[in-house]
Motif scaffolding. Sequence first.
Motif, short mmCIF file in Angstrom:
data_model
loop_
_atom_site.label_atom_id
_atom_site.label_comp_id
_atom_site.label_asym_id
_atom_site.label_seq_id
_atom_site.Cartn_x
_atom_site.Cartn_y
_atom_site.Cartn_z
N THR A 188 -7.74 -2.67 -8.76
CA THR A 188 -7.80 -2.65 -7.29
C THR A 188 -7.31 -1.29 -6.80
O THR A 188 -6.91 -0.43 -7.58
CB THR A 188 -6.92 -3.75 -6.69
N ASN A 189 -7.31 -1.12 -5.49
CA ASN A 189 -6.80 0.12 -4.89
C ASN A 189 -5.28 0.19 -4.92
O ASN A 189 -4.70 1.16 -4.42
CB ASN A 189 -7.27 0.23 -3.44
N ASP A 207 0.85 -1.19 0.00
CA ASP A 207 0.00 0.00 0.00
C ASP A 207 0.89 1.25 0.00
O ASP A 207 1.39 1.66 1.04
CB ASP A 207 -0.92 -0.01 1.22
N SER A 225 -1.54 9.83 -2.92
CA SER A 225 -1.69 8.37 -2.83
C SER A 225 -0.57 7.62 -3.53
O SER A 225 -0.41 6.42 -3.34
CB SER A 225 -3.02 7.93 -3.43
N ARG A 269 -10.36 6.09 -10.29
CA ARG A 269 -10.28 5.60 -8.91
C ARG A 269 -11.62 5.79 -8.20
O ARG A 269 -12.61 6.21 -8.80
CB ARG A 269 -9.18 6.37 -8.16
N ASN A 271 -13.28 2.54 -9.96
CA ASN A 271 -12.10 1.67 -9.92
C ASN A 271 -11.92 0.86 -11.20
O ASN A 271 -11.92 -0.37 -11.19
CB ASN A 271 -12.17 0.74 -8.71
#
Length: 268
Positions: A149-150, A27, A108, A133, A137
């Motif tokens: 995905t994130n 992350d 981010s 996003r 997404n």
Amino acid sequence: MKSFLTIILILFINNACFAQKTNNLYDFSKNKNNSFELNEELYYKFSYGKSNKKGVLTGGYGSLKVMGTLKKDSLIAYKVEAQGKTTNLFSLFYHVEDFFASYIDTSSLLTHQFTRSVKEGPYEKNQTAYFERGAKNTIIAEGKRMGITNYTQDVLSALYACRTIPNEEIVINDTIFIQIYNLEKKEMFDTYFVPIKKEKIKTKIFGEINTIKCHPHVKKNRIFSEKDETYIWVTDDQYHLPVKVETPIQVGSIYIEIIDAKNINYKF
């Protein structure tokens, strides 16, 4: 044959597919960028030679640049660019001239747009992917949508995002997982790298420096050999500058080394 620029990007983010759970992906949004600065420019030479020997035939040159920040939709983004081309001599046999650009959210460290423009021999391709996003997404590329995905990065944003990993989180023989969207093939793949040791090496522009030697598990294909002996050296500090690469290919090895750096305000 792929371009030298494509190879350096593949290697720096370690093109190896495997099965894993999404929650293992790193992350980057928790990181603060203390690693690359605005207007940073890095220049590389690509050479070819026998395995375990220094490259003797210069095939091309490439660069990585942080162009600055700009407002992209509703966010502030870094614009980063990568360019590469073959030498005049090598171009007589196979001309390559490639360009990549990525817009990376400064908060981010996730990509929001990626452009790929390549000329490799008779092959030419211009592509752009838009990363939506939030609730959507998705990726929009050439009129097609695909879920993400994130954690999804493009090939260039992944390189810069990986540089922001704090040194205290880099554990020797540990594994760091990331996810890349391959615009050329319009597919997702998961990848990882393993820091294997700390090593002092000599470079052309910095002299002798401390580095972290990393081992990407590169998947065998028409470029890379079955020998799992690719290594990447990055500076052992908060900047994690990629300074050297060695990788075996089907015949011989490719060597990549940093030859110049501009607008970097730190010492080794």
